[in-house]
Design an enzyme around this catalytic site. Structure first.
Site, PDB file in Angstrom:
ATOM      1  N   ARG A   1       0.838  -1.194   0.000  1.00 59.38           N
ATOM      2  CA  ARG A   1       0.000   0.000   0.000  1.00 59.38           C
ATOM      3  C   ARG A   1       0.876   1.249   0.000  1.00 59.38           C
ATOM      4  NH1 ARG A   1      -1.076   2.505   4.399  1.00 59.38           N
ATOM      5  NH2 ARG A   1      -1.256   0.628   5.690  1.00 59.38           N
TER       6      ARG A   1
ATOM      7  N   TYR B   1     -16.851  16.592 -15.793  1.00 58.25           N
ATOM      8  CA  TYR B   1     -17.180  15.169 -15.757  1.00 58.25           C
ATOM      9  C   TYR B   1     -18.191  14.908 -14.644  1.00 58.25           C
ATOM     10  CZ  TYR B   1     -16.441  10.295 -14.323  1.00 58.25           C
ATOM     11  OH  TYR B   1     -16.617   9.002 -13.914  1.00 58.25           O
TER      12      TYR B   1
ATOM     13  N   ASP C   1      -7.325  18.400 -15.480  1.00 56.94           N
ATOM     14  CA  ASP C   1      -7.644  17.034 -15.883  1.00 56.94           C
ATOM     15  C   ASP C   1      -7.223  16.887 -17.345  1.00 56.94           C
ATOM     16  OD1 ASP C   1      -8.832  14.648 -16.791  1.00 56.94           O
ATOM     17  OD2 ASP C   1     -10.499  14.836 -15.392  1.00 56.94           O
TER      18      ASP C   1
ATOM     19  N   LYS D   1      -8.393   5.543 -19.574  1.00 56.85           N
ATOM     20  CA  LYS D   1      -8.633   5.985 -20.939  1.00 56.85           C
ATOM     21  C   LYS D   1      -7.371   5.819 -21.798  1.00 56.85           C
ATOM     22  CE  LYS D   1     -12.661   7.296 -19.224  1.00 56.85           C
ATOM     23  NZ  LYS D   1     -12.514   7.299 -17.758  1.00 56.85           N
TER      24      LYS D   1
END
Length: 396
Positions: A46, A98, A170, A195
């Site tokens: 982690r 978004y 973004d 993406k």
């Protein structure tokens, strides 16, 4: 670093232990220590993992930043950036945002006292006028999702700096193959790596890249404290995707421009949104700050109803109806009923997301095949075009 295909490919290291030309997948949760606190740089996955560390270094280089951090989703990456703020702070955000980011800002963080103002950031004066002493973060997407608005990153960066705000961009739609916001003055870049960075619709991931070491340390602390880290296998998939990023994005841009030009002359189309078209309102700034215009094209129908859009998006063959974008295969969606459904109707329409708006993620198929697919969809779904063809057979 110079952001070109050669530099990107050779930023992916050869494994120093074995000479493997592919980055190894360290599929492990923990690492053996010589003594308490004495280790080889890793203690728990982690906190850090060799595969993830390699990806994060590659992505920081791609964006021209100092620190990269890989998260379990794009929204987890966005969430980490918002956690830099505290109660009473304000965000000035792009209006055509978004839907997932809107949901997170409005329904999660506003209840903790973080206020969000939405403005059309294509007019930089709107950003300037929305700033108050409480504004700590300016949030823009450029190009936006789904109307492909372009904001002037360099000018907004100067506004942010003059007002002691952070600017986060973004960069999902452009990808670092086309645009590097940190080099234009932004402080933070986020991606849905699902993406274009991944590129094959086979993973969910998010990325944050910071300009400075200090800001990067804060994001890395949040990443470890909150725990929404990206697993080693998904990290490996993105590294593999990055190897072909420039080649893929170049072809996405070529195909998307051809599709946009086809759509802009179709009699059933009301408006085409693509920054590579000269009549796009932000064409000049898009050309100035990016090396290409991307693979996403949106358009509205003259019959501006959800029913008309639904008929169209269910009539295509090569364009598959699905959320997401940026993959090898072409996709299409109806934002009003899918990706932006969580945004109130009035706010959504005011931002330009009309009931008939359709978003295309133009893939890597032959352009002529894609255009013929759109043509037959128009013929089957738009009553005015039934039993007719537009310009006959289009070969691109």
């Amino acid at each position: 670093m110079s952001n070109n295909a050669t530099q990107t490919i050779h930023s992916i290291p050869v494994d120093p232990l074995t000479g493997s030309i592919a980055v190894p997948i360290y599929q492990t949760s923990t690492f053996v220590q010589e003594a308490p606190g004495v280790n080889l740089g890793y203690d728990y996955s982690r906190t850090n993992n060799p595969t993830r560390a390699t990806l994060e270094k590659i992505l920081a280089g791609l964006e021209g930043g100092h620190t990269g951090a890989a998260f379990a989703s794009g929204l987890a990456a966005i969430d980490a950036v918002v956690k830099l703020l505290q109660s009473g702070d304000e965000i000035v955000a792009v209006d055509d945002i978004y839907g997932g980011a809107f949901r997170l800002f409005t329904h999660v963080y506003e209840q903790f006292g973080i206020k969000v103002k939405y403005v059309d950031s294509t007019n930089t004066n709107n950003v300037f006028e929305a700033i108050t002493p409480q504004t700590k973060l300016i949030w823009i997407e450029t190009p936006t999702n789904p109307t492909l608005k372009i904001s002037d990153i360099a000018t907004i960066a100067r506004i942010a700096k003059a007002n002691n705000c952070l600017l986060c961009v973004d960069n999902t739609f452009a990808s670092p193959a086309l645009q590097q916001p940190l080099l234009l003055g932004a402080d933070i870049v986020v991606h849905s790596a699902t993406k274009y960075l991944g590129g094959h619709c086979d993973l969910i991931a998010g990325v944050v890249v910071t300009k400075t070491e200090e800001l990067g340390a804060k994001i890395k602390f949040i990443q470890n404290a909150s725990g929404a880290v990206l697993g080693p296998f998904e990290c490996w998939l993105i590294i593999r995707g990055v190897e072909t990023l420039h080649l893929r994005v170049k072809q996405h841009c070529i195909n998307a421009l051809e599709v946009a030009r086809y759509l802009e002359q179709h009699p059933a189309v009301e408006k085409v949104f693509y920054p590579g078209l000269e009549q796009h309102a932000n064409y000049a700034i898009a050309r100035q700050q990016a090396s290409g215009f991307g693979g996403v094209v949106s358009f509205t129908l003259k019959e501006d109803t959800e029913d008309a859009a639904t008929k169209f998006v269910t009539a295509t063959t090569y364009f598959r109806l699905a959320e997401s974008l940026g993959g090898v295969k072409s996709l299409l969606c109806h934002p009003a009923a899918m990706t932006h459904k969580s945004i109130p109707v009035e706010k959504r329409r005011a931002a330009g997301v009309s009931d008939s708006l359709i978003r295309l993620s133009v893939g890597l198929e032959e352009t002529g095949d894609l255009i013929n697919d759109l043509e037959q969809a128009f013929a089957h779904s738009v009553s005015e075009q039934k039993n007719t063809k537009f310009n006959g057979h289009y070969l691109g």
